[in-house]
Write an enzyme that holds these catalytic residues in place. Structure first.
Site, mmCIF file in Angstrom:
data_model
loop_
_atom_site.group_PDB
_atom_site.id
_atom_site.type_symbol
_atom_site.label_atom_id
_atom_site.label_comp_id
_atom_site.label_asym_id
_atom_site.label_seq_id
_atom_site.Cartn_x
_atom_site.Cartn_y
_atom_site.Cartn_z
ATOM 1 N N SER A 293 -9.815 1.847 3.180
ATOM 2 C CA SER A 293 -8.860 2.580 2.142
ATOM 3 C C SER A 293 -8.065 1.790 1.404
ATOM 4 C CB SER A 293 -8.306 3.651 3.088
ATOM 5 O OG SER A 293 -7.339 3.132 3.798
ATOM 6 N N LYS B 67 1.008 -1.202 0.190
ATOM 7 C CA LYS B 67 0.083 -0.019 0.059
ATOM 8 C C LYS B 67 0.857 1.219 -0.246
ATOM 9 C CE LYS B 67 -4.014 1.934 2.525
ATOM 10 N NZ LYS B 67 -4.748 1.809 3.668
ATOM 11 N N SER C 200 -9.908 -0.797 7.520
ATOM 12 C CA SER C 200 -9.344 -0.505 5.775
ATOM 13 C C SER C 200 -8.441 -1.774 5.246
ATOM 14 C CB SER C 200 -8.286 0.547 5.818
ATOM 15 O OG SER C 200 -8.890 1.758 5.682
#
Ligand code: GLN
Length: 446
Positions: free
Chosen positions: A127, A52, A151
């Protein structure tokens, strides 16, 4: 190979913000050499994975999907990156997300949207939407994400993959761009529970660079695979099956409970009445911490700087106004308000007190059960644009995941079925540092 797959399909998915073709190929060759020489290599050696874009990989950009950090190149490796490199992981690149990890649909990326591989008109969740979509679309064998209020678990649920948020302190946050420091944890996305056990084993452990990292030995999580769950006590909190839960999702979760009952687990109804305050507590605490953490992005030390300005104050104001997106600004304003003199006691301090009550409630629950089972998300993946103009509705996507970060306990989302061709995830919540039991139950269920 993975790079071909990414080049072929990522235009449609939008999971990657940066691809490190050269680095990945060099690493793969290096591992190849090691194997040829007969050297012993890690279980993860040579396996293509991605990270990420709020976790640092030295020499690659860490943008947090924000214009603010569009050109920021990480000067060092996050602790998890260092550990993965020691395991000879092949790092393919950096993954798209909601800006600064704020959101539940990955629509808040400043660069491009991520699409759900099961239906390109739908969101992958957020997210860590890029991290979930990349695994679901076969662009990476596993990925890392971060979870502040859901997330990892919510996108895992919406994309039909496994996602684990470890106990707070189990995995070092060093090199993770902070959103809400008391809630943030890094964790893996994998296609199954077995892979999850391997990746968790590689990234967990004490790190002196993170003062909240736990001095606790890392277990070999693979020892929890292929285990019997007879007699294991699973708590079903009635508050998580109340109004707001989609009926078809409920049915899939009830079927999953039946599967576990047939495997010999003892199913018990429990009550977690404080859960109804969790969302409110979360949005006060997370926004407060974010407003403080994001103060460092001032146009001086990091990232974006406005081209024209009058004086230093004007430079701060313009850089931040132009560099941050709407959701990030909304959180900073909410947090600044909750922390301001006059409102601090009413909001921030009150939220901290309720946090303690939530923590106590979980501790108490784990005196009677070994794991708690809930849906991960109240609905399946929703349409792109469906909730983007209604922040409150978007915040409700996290209703089942935020209490877990508030308590600091670990939880995993595991694919449990489909509704209309879209994946449904179930969430298993464990006691502090008992990721092992989550792996055990999850693997038995699969
Ligand atoms: N969706 C939640 C939020 O917007 C959780 C985000 C996260 O876990 N990083 O804050």
């Amino acid at each position: 190979n993975a790079l071909d797959r990414i080049n072929k399909i990522d235009d449609k998915i939008g999971a990657f913000l940066q691809i490190d073709e050269e680095g990945a190929i060099n690493k793969a060759k290096e591992v190849d050499e090691k194997i040829r020489r007969g050297e012993e290599v890690s279980f993860l050696a040579g396996i293509p994975m991605a990270i990420k874009d709020n976790i640092c990989v030295e020499g690659l950009k860490t943008t947090c999907a924000s214009k603010m950090l569009e050109n920021f190149v990480a000067p060092y490796d996050a602790h998890v990156t260092k550990l993965l490199k020691q395991n000879d992981a092949v790092i393919l690149g950096k993954l798209n997300m909601d800006e600064f990890a704020m959101g539940s649909s990955s629509e808040n990326s400043a660069f491009k949207k991520v699409r759900n591989p099961y239906d390109l008109e739908r969101v992958p969740g957020g997210s860590s939407g890029g991290s979930a979509a990349a695994v679901a679309a076969g662009e990476a064998y596993y990925t890392l994400g971060s979870d502040t209020g859901g997330s990892i678990r919510q996108p895992a649920s919406l994309c039909g993959v496994v996602g684990l948020k470890p106990t707070y302190g189990r995995v070092s946050r060093y090199g993770l761009v902070a959103f809400a420091s008391s809630l943030d944890q890094i964790g893996p996305f994998t296609k199954d529970v077995e892979d999850c056990a391997h990746v968790l084993k590689a990234i967990a452990g004490y790190d002196e660079m993170d003062s909240t990292s736990a001095k606790k030995e890392v277990e070999d999580y693979t020892k929890y695979l292929n285990k019997d769950i007879k007699g294991l006590r699973i708590g079903i909190p009635k508050e998580y099956f109340a109004e707001g839960l989609n009926d078809d999702v409920r049915k899939e979760i009830e079927n999953a409970i039946e599967v576990l009952r047939k495997l010999g687990a003892e199913i018990k109804e429990i009550s977690l009445p404080m859960s109804k305050y969790a969302l409110a507590v979360y949005y006060i605490l997370a926004s407060s911490e974010a407003s403080s953490n994001l103060a460092r992005f001032d146009g001086i030390r990091y990232g974006y700087r406005a081209k024209e300005f009058e004086d230093v104050v004007d430079l701060y104001v313009k850089s931040r106004s132009q560099g941050f997106g709407d959701e990030v600004k909304r959180r900073i304003m909410l947090g600044t308000y909750a922390l301001s003199a006059g409102y601090y006691d009413a909001y921030y301090k009150k939220a901290l007190k309720v946090r303690t009550l939530i923590i106590n409630e979980y501790k108490k629950a784990f005196e009677d059960v070994d794991v708690i089972l809930t849906p991960t998300s109240p609905t399946v993946a929703f349409k792109i644009g469906e909730k983007s103009n209604n922040p409150l509705e978007m915040y409700l996507s996290d209703i089942y995941t935020v209490p877990i970060n508030i308590a600091g306990v670990p939880a995993i989302s595991i694919p449990a079925g489909f509704v209309g061709g879209l994946p449904v995830g179930m969430q298993l919540i464990g006691n502090y540092f008992d990721e092992g039991t989550l792996i055990k139950v999850g693997h038995a269920f699969e």
